[in-house]
Design a protein around this motif. Structure first.
Motif, PDB file in Angstrom:
ATOM      1  N   VAL A 165       0.843  -1.191   0.000  1.00  0.00           N
ATOM      2  CA  VAL A 165       0.000   0.000   0.000  1.00  0.00           C
ATOM      3  C   VAL A 165       0.883   1.248   0.000  1.00  0.00           C
ATOM      4  N   THR A 206      -6.937   4.581   1.830  1.00  0.00           N
ATOM      5  CA  THR A 206      -6.922   3.157   2.164  1.00  0.00           C
ATOM      6  C   THR A 206      -7.129   2.941   3.651  1.00  0.00           C
ATOM      7  N   LEU A 212      -3.022  -2.849  -2.757  1.00  0.00           N
ATOM      8  CA  LEU A 212      -3.873  -1.773  -3.252  1.00  0.00           C
ATOM      9  C   LEU A 212      -3.319  -1.372  -4.619  1.00  0.00           C
TER      10      LEU A 212
END
Length: 298
Positions: free
Chosen positions: A108, A119, A160
């Motif tokens: 991420v 996120t 992500l």
């Protein structure tokens, strides 16, 4: 002819599609402005603020944390184009969810970047503490190719990913799963045109010309699917035409704005959520930051 630097601060459709269409369709030239599209992903704020920027999320974060007086003059969407992509190994039997990330390794962006902040907000809403419940692997913005390699070799369990790919097609190809689309869980007026009035007045003729060109590009997105899909293939070259069209019909056509206006109610909730996640006061209102209603009509 007017001139302006316009920087994107992320890669893929999320940041670049509207500007790409405006450029390729000749709308900037029609509006009498020469736009130098810049890769500002690695620029610091001092360099970025001397031109216009597409990245409204980053502009909002720097306004809240650094006091840089960015204002947004055009908004493309309220649904960030980021997805949680996971290997099947970490997932429990049955429908997968973000809860399956507990105890897993997630690639991420850093917490104080826009996608990293978004996120963390989404993970908290799913009942996960991003600092305690997940092993985060922080990586810089890019095309996410390394994340796909790490998913393949098992060194991470999930990532992500952004709009340099159609994640639903990637998941189908490799037997992975899309756990969630960030845009389903967190809305914020994001990607468009923003300026710092310290250096560029919001009514600067060059900026107004860019906004008009981007409005025209949005009309293409909503009114000319074939043209839009053709432009999207520039960014999604690894995908088939059918996969690109499916991505357009699912994530772009329904959610990009018709004319670049911000939803101030969505903006107000987003500013509160972002400020809370960053641990700073919400020092700007939605009406102060998102000034899309003040732009001149076409």
């Amino acid at each position: 002819m007017y001139t302006v630097d316009l920087a994107y601060v992320g890669r893929g459709l999320h940041e670049e599609l509207v500007a790409h269409i405006a450029d390729q369709q000749g709308y900037y030239a029609d509006e009498g402005v020469h736009v130098a599209l810049r890769d500002g992903c690695s620029w610091d704020e001092e360099r970025l603020r001397r031109g216009a920027t597409i990245g409204l999320g980053r502009a909002l974060l720097s306004r809240l944390t650094d006091g840089i007086p960015w204002v947004a003059l055009h908004v493309n969407t309220t649904r960030p184009l980021f997805w949680f992509l996971a290997r099947p190994g970490p997932l429990r039997p049955g429908p997968a969810s973000l809860a399956d990330l507990a105890g897993r390794r997630l690639a991420v962006h850093a917490p104080r970047t826009a996608p990293g902040c978004f996120t963390r907000i989404v993970l908290r809403r799913a009942g996960l503490d991003p600092d305690r419940d997940i092993h985060t692997v922080v990586r810089p913005p890019g095309d996410y190719g390394m994340d796909l390699r790490r998913l393949h070799d098992g060194s991470i369990d999930a990532a992500l990913v952004g709009s340099t790919m159609a994640p639903e097609a990637i998941a189908a190809e490799h037997g992975w799963q899309v756990l969630a689309w960030v845009g389903d869980h967190f809305q914020i007026p994001t990607v468009g045109v923003a300026v710092d009035p310290t250096y560029i007045h919001p009514d600067d003729p060059a900026v107004r010309a860019v906004v008009r060109a981007h409005r025209r590009a949005l009309r293409v997105i909503h009114g000319e699917p074939d043209t839009t899909v053709r432009h999207m293939q520039t960014f999604l070259g690894r995908h088939t035409a059918d996969e690109v069209r499916a991505h357009y019909e699912t994530f772009v056509a329904p959610y990009f704005t018709a004319g670049g206006e911000a939803d101030l109610a969505v903006g107000a909730g987003a500013i509160t959520a972002v400020a809370t996640e960053l641990g700073v006061p919400a020092t700007v209102t939605a009406a102060e930051f998102y000034r899309t209603a003040a732009t001149a009509p076409d």
